[in-house]
Design a protein around this motif. Sequence first.
Motif, short mmCIF file in Angstrom:
data_model
loop_
_atom_site.label_atom_id
_atom_site.label_comp_id
_atom_site.label_asym_id
_atom_site.label_seq_id
_atom_site.Cartn_x
_atom_site.Cartn_y
_atom_site.Cartn_z
N ALA A 79 0.82 -1.22 0.00
CA ALA A 79 0.00 0.00 0.00
C ALA A 79 0.85 1.27 0.00
N ASP A 80 0.42 2.22 -0.78
CA ASP A 80 0.93 3.58 -0.75
C ASP A 80 0.03 4.37 0.20
N PRO A 81 0.54 4.88 1.31
CA PRO A 81 -0.33 5.58 2.27
C PRO A 81 -1.00 6.82 1.71
N TYR A 82 -0.48 7.38 0.62
CA TYR A 82 -1.06 8.59 0.05
C TYR A 82 -2.31 8.32 -0.78
N ARG A 83 -2.47 7.07 -1.27
CA ARG A 83 -3.60 6.86 -2.18
C ARG A 83 -4.27 5.49 -2.08
N ASP A 84 -3.78 4.61 -1.20
CA ASP A 84 -4.30 3.24 -1.18
C ASP A 84 -5.10 2.90 0.07
N ARG A 96 -3.28 -11.52 3.68
CA ARG A 96 -2.84 -11.96 5.01
C ARG A 96 -1.94 -10.96 5.72
N GLY A 97 -1.52 -9.93 5.01
CA GLY A 97 -0.64 -8.95 5.63
C GLY A 97 -0.55 -7.71 4.78
N LEU A 98 0.16 -6.71 5.30
CA LEU A 98 0.34 -5.42 4.65
C LEU A 98 1.82 -5.08 4.61
N GLU A 99 2.27 -4.51 3.48
CA GLU A 99 3.60 -3.92 3.42
C GLU A 99 3.47 -2.45 3.07
N ILE A 100 4.28 -1.63 3.74
CA ILE A 100 4.45 -0.23 3.38
C ILE A 100 5.94 0.03 3.23
N SER A 101 6.30 0.92 2.29
CA SER A 101 7.72 1.13 1.98
C SER A 101 8.04 2.60 1.84
N PRO A 102 8.68 3.21 2.86
CA PRO A 102 9.14 4.59 2.72
C PRO A 102 10.12 4.76 1.56
N ALA A 103 10.91 3.73 1.26
CA ALA A 103 11.89 3.83 0.18
C ALA A 103 11.21 3.99 -1.18
N LEU A 117 -3.75 3.17 7.56
CA LEU A 117 -3.47 1.80 7.12
C LEU A 117 -3.28 0.87 8.32
N ALA A 118 -2.56 1.34 9.34
CA ALA A 118 -2.34 0.51 10.52
C ALA A 118 -3.64 0.19 11.23
#
Length: 248
Positions: A79-84, A96-103, A117-118
């Motif tokens: 997920a992109d926190p800005y649009r997802d 089954r899970g979530l990934e977020i990536s600042p990079a 998202l959390a």
Amino acid sequence: MRLFDFHARLPSGGAADLLAAMDAAGVDHAAVCAGGLVDLDRLSEQIVDGGRSEARADNEGVRRACTASGGRLVPFFFADPYRDVAAYRAAAPRYRGLEISPAVHGFRLDDPGVDALATIAAGAGHPVYVVCLGRPGTRTEDLVALATRHPAVTFVSGHCGHTGLDAAGLNRIAARPNIAVELSGCFTAVARLAVRRLGAGRVLFGTEHPLQHPAVEVAKLHALGLAPDDLALVAAGNARRLLALEER
């Protein structure tokens, strides 16, 4: 020994290469997330200098590949926190899970979208995988603050920190019981420290395929010299517990 890879990536085009690599390394199952959103040159620049990709993750393609794998692959939503936020809320029951990536997506861990998202992850019972960086807002202490705000969520710190040598970060994580660590890409010395400081119940085997061949991480796991009960937890037991797969 059963092996459950807690972190592999699935670029567009299917799961054949991943499944073949798993077979070659003796890995039974893998949690997978979309990969290949940005090339390695751009990713390495964004890790150091910052920046944001607008590329969208093929979450539905990941889910379809997992469905076709006969249960060997377990889907995570990237997920992109800005649009997802809305998309994740709607799709969460199918993952089954979530990934977020600042990079990749260029956000801070104190962004309101991350908290949104959390909150969804807490309701879905999803662990949240994130790799910290060295910039303000994305450091290990920022992950600790995020986990403190969301005590019902288990966060997984990828690669034991952004450099693979973040021993000090393990000390910060140790006091926050809802943060576990994943071992792909880190040094064996740091992996041993993770087990010692956090306990084997908070450490997860992972590979970061296709950037790393699973056989490399399997060899590292064996080189740690863990006691049999600890090895069983790190290799697969913790992953199955966090993903609510104990009875499968």
